[in-house]
Design an enzyme around this catalytic site. Sequence first.
Site, PDB file in Angstrom:
ATOM      1  N   GLY A  13       0.787  -1.231   0.000  1.00  0.00           N
ATOM      2  CA  GLY A  13       0.000   0.000   0.000  1.00  0.00           C
ATOM      3  C   GLY A  13       0.821   1.284   0.000  1.00  0.00           C
ATOM      4  O   GLY A  13       0.526   2.215  -0.757  1.00  0.00           O
ATOM      5  N   ASN A  14       1.880   1.320   0.826  1.00  0.00           N
ATOM      6  CA  ASN A  14       2.675   2.553   0.968  1.00  0.00           C
ATOM      7  C   ASN A  14       3.273   3.037  -0.345  1.00  0.00           C
ATOM      8  O   ASN A  14       3.507   4.223  -0.517  1.00  0.00           O
ATOM      9  CB  ASN A  14       3.884   2.328   1.886  1.00  0.00           C
ATOM     10  CG  ASN A  14       3.450   2.000   3.268  1.00  0.00           C
ATOM     11  OD1 ASN A  14       2.543   1.207   3.429  1.00  0.00           O
ATOM     12  ND2 ASN A  14       4.060   2.619   4.251  1.00  0.00           N
ATOM     13  N   LYS A 130      -9.975 -10.755   3.882  1.00  0.00           N
ATOM     14  CA  LYS A 130      -9.108  -9.767   3.228  1.00  0.00           C
ATOM     15  C   LYS A 130      -9.582  -8.348   3.542  1.00  0.00           C
ATOM     16  O   LYS A 130     -10.659  -7.926   3.100  1.00  0.00           O
ATOM     17  CB  LYS A 130      -9.137 -10.020   1.711  1.00  0.00           C
ATOM     18  CG  LYS A 130      -8.345  -9.025   0.895  1.00  0.00           C
ATOM     19  CD  LYS A 130      -6.880  -9.289   0.982  1.00  0.00           C
ATOM     20  CE  LYS A 130      -6.042  -8.206   0.376  1.00  0.00           C
ATOM     21  NZ  LYS A 130      -4.695  -8.172   0.914  1.00  0.00           N
ATOM     22  N   LYS A 213      -2.370  -9.999  -3.028  1.00  0.00           N
ATOM     23  CA  LYS A 213      -1.370  -9.783  -4.093  1.00  0.00           C
ATOM     24  C   LYS A 213      -0.046 -10.494  -3.788  1.00  0.00           C
ATOM     25  O   LYS A 213       0.703 -10.833  -4.715  1.00  0.00           O
ATOM     26  CB  LYS A 213      -1.132  -8.293  -4.363  1.00  0.00           C
ATOM     27  CG  LYS A 213      -0.586  -7.499  -3.195  1.00  0.00           C
ATOM     28  CD  LYS A 213       0.836  -7.093  -3.340  1.00  0.00           C
ATOM     29  CE  LYS A 213       1.389  -6.365  -2.139  1.00  0.00           C
ATOM     30  NZ  LYS A 213       0.800  -6.440  -0.818  1.00  0.00           N
ATOM     31  N   LYS A 275       2.539 -12.347   3.625  1.00  0.00           N
ATOM     32  CA  LYS A 275       3.863 -12.072   3.034  1.00  0.00           C
ATOM     33  C   LYS A 275       4.830 -13.193   3.401  1.00  0.00           C
ATOM     34  O   LYS A 275       5.595 -13.678   2.577  1.00  0.00           O
ATOM     35  CB  LYS A 275       4.415 -10.731   3.529  1.00  0.00           C
ATOM     36  CG  LYS A 275       3.532  -9.576   3.121  1.00  0.00           C
ATOM     37  CD  LYS A 275       4.064  -8.254   3.594  1.00  0.00           C
ATOM     38  CE  LYS A 275       2.986  -7.194   3.552  1.00  0.00           C
ATOM     39  NZ  LYS A 275       2.208  -7.132   2.317  1.00  0.00           N
TER      40      LYS A 275
HETATM   41  N1  LIG Z   1       5.606  -9.158  12.519  1.00  0.00           N
HETATM   42  C1  LIG Z   1       5.603  -7.994  11.854  1.00  0.00           C
HETATM   43  N2  LIG Z   1       6.785  -7.430  11.464  1.00  0.00           N
HETATM   44  C2  LIG Z   1       6.784  -6.259  10.797  1.00  0.00           C
HETATM   45  N3  LIG Z   1       5.663  -5.564  10.476  1.00  0.00           N
HETATM   46  C3  LIG Z   1       4.444  -6.073  10.836  1.00  0.00           C
HETATM   47  C4  LIG Z   1       4.381  -7.301  11.546  1.00  0.00           C
HETATM   48  N4  LIG Z   1       3.060  -7.558  11.769  1.00  0.00           N
HETATM   49  C5  LIG Z   1       2.356  -6.548  11.237  1.00  0.00           C
HETATM   50  N5  LIG Z   1       3.174  -5.651  10.662  1.00  0.00           N
HETATM   51  C6  LIG Z   1       2.654  -4.436  10.016  1.00  0.00           C
HETATM   52  O1  LIG Z   1       2.087  -4.894   8.802  1.00  0.00           O
HETATM   53  C7  LIG Z   1       2.416  -3.980   7.739  1.00  0.00           C
HETATM   54  C8  LIG Z   1       2.373  -4.734   6.412  1.00  0.00           C
HETATM   55  O2  LIG Z   1       1.063  -5.104   6.136  1.00  0.00           O
HETATM   56  P1  LIG Z   1       0.163  -4.252   5.129  1.00  0.00           P
HETATM   57  O3  LIG Z   1       0.340  -2.783   5.390  1.00  0.00           O
HETATM   58  O4  LIG Z   1      -1.213  -4.808   5.226  1.00  0.00           O
HETATM   59  O5  LIG Z   1       0.817  -4.691   3.777  1.00  0.00           O
HETATM   60  P2  LIG Z   1       1.081  -3.922   2.390  1.00  0.00           P
HETATM   61  O6  LIG Z   1       2.380  -3.177   2.555  1.00  0.00           O
HETATM   62  O7  LIG Z   1       1.175  -5.043   1.418  1.00  0.00           O
HETATM   63  O8  LIG Z   1      -0.091  -3.012   2.148  1.00  0.00           O
HETATM   64  C9  LIG Z   1       3.778  -3.447   8.121  1.00  0.00           C
HETATM   65  O9  LIG Z   1       4.026  -2.198   7.526  1.00  0.00           O
HETATM   66  C10 LIG Z   1       3.669  -3.345   9.660  1.00  0.00           C
HETATM   67  O10 LIG Z   1       3.097  -2.118  10.031  1.00  0.00           O
HETATM   68  N1  LIG Z   2      -5.050  -7.302  -3.288  1.00  0.00           N
HETATM   69  C1  LIG Z   2      -4.201  -6.997  -2.275  1.00  0.00           C
HETATM   70  O1  LIG Z   2      -3.551  -7.869  -1.696  1.00  0.00           O
HETATM   71  O2  LIG Z   2      -4.137  -5.644  -1.936  1.00  0.00           O
HETATM   72  P1  LIG Z   2      -3.336  -5.009  -0.698  1.00  0.00           P
HETATM   73  O3  LIG Z   2      -1.930  -5.500  -0.796  1.00  0.00           O
HETATM   74  O4  LIG Z   2      -3.439  -3.523  -0.902  1.00  0.00           O
HETATM   75  O5  LIG Z   2      -3.995  -5.482   0.544  1.00  0.00           O
END
Ligand SMILES: Nc1ncnc2c1ncn2[C@@H]1O[C@H](COP(=O)(O)OP(=O)(O)O)[C@@H](O)[C@H]1O
Ligand SMILES: NC(=O)OP(=O)(O)O
Length: 335
Positions: A13-14, A130, A213, A275
Amino acid sequence: MIENKKIIVALGGNAILSDDPTAGAQIEAIRQTCDRLADLVEHHNQLIISHGNGPQVGNLLLQQQLADSEKNPALPLDTCVAMTEGSIGYWMQNEMSSILKKRNIDKSVVSLVTRVEVDKDDPAFTHPTKPIGPFLTEVEVAEAKEDGAKYIEDSGRGYRKVVPSPKPVGIVEFDTVKQLVENDVITISCGGGGIPVLKTEDGYTGVEAVIDKDFASEKLAEQVNADLFIILTGVDNVYINFNKPNQKKLEEVSVEELKQYIGEGQFEPGSMLPKIEAAVKFVETSDHGKAIITSLSNLDNIHQGAGTVVVKHKNNNEKVESLNVEMHESLITSE
Ligand SMILES: Nc1ncnc2c1ncn2[C@@H]1O[C@H](COP(=O)(O)OP(=O)(O)O)[C@@H](O)[C@H]1O
Ligand SMILES: NC(=O)OP(=O)(O)O
């Protein structure tokens, strides 16, 4: 910088979305992301980019609630996934192409609206997990719950709507992705996890869900035989005991160690767990592949071992070195 590898980068997302959900702000975030990813292209890597769509597809679904049922009907979730895959891919194509042009790199960039086959009997269809859309407060959830949707608390960041997220069985267009990459085309694929489809007698039909994803990217990495699977997210490293006083950063970590941590419940299902599971699966399945989980800002340092690096077996050099010291010391003692 890593060179001459076939790399899949899954963007979290970031990399796309800041606090500002406008198209302009997302394009600006994508521009900065593509600027970093272009370094990989400059170092002769074959690049496949995938990306999330959780916030975007959730917002688009909210916009569907405003639709007038007859003249302007709401669109189903699989179509919303396709729309976000198309729009984010288009922004990336624009930004990546201009950055490459500025660097005098003559390469094409395409984004492929990718279909991903799922199993109609996947238990996810009756157990939505999700998280999509904006983070809500408890009060906002109580108001929104009227539509019968399910919400969960997401990693201490607020409540989010959850939808079914079946596991990918296969990437329908994987052979096309392979051909594009072999022809040195930078390919954006499996955006938003790809469009979930079920196989029918005649072909495929869409189904309402959002595929993770990270899992879709892993399946693609397997199917195109990638060397490296990079998952870019909001943190430089994965932690165990995350957000606790005794949290510990994971650097090089083996599949076996990660499986143990998964068993201990160290990773949250809606954020880090997919992940980790995707990285473990890729490394286990691939002959030689590695997976790295880190942040975009840490990408420049991965050739020096930065980030959480998932390997089949841990590098035993340290153990060998300490063994050598012990043997040397015992020789001196016996002499
Ligand atoms: N065990 C962990 N180690 C590091 N980060 C974690 C952990 N559990 C949760 N997180 C959080 O989860 C985030 C990643 O998940 P998310 O933001 O949903 O994924 P994405 O970057 O794919 O959008 C990290 O940025 C952190 O804030
Ligand atoms: N589809 C999907 O996994 O989207 P995010 O990574 O934004 O949750």
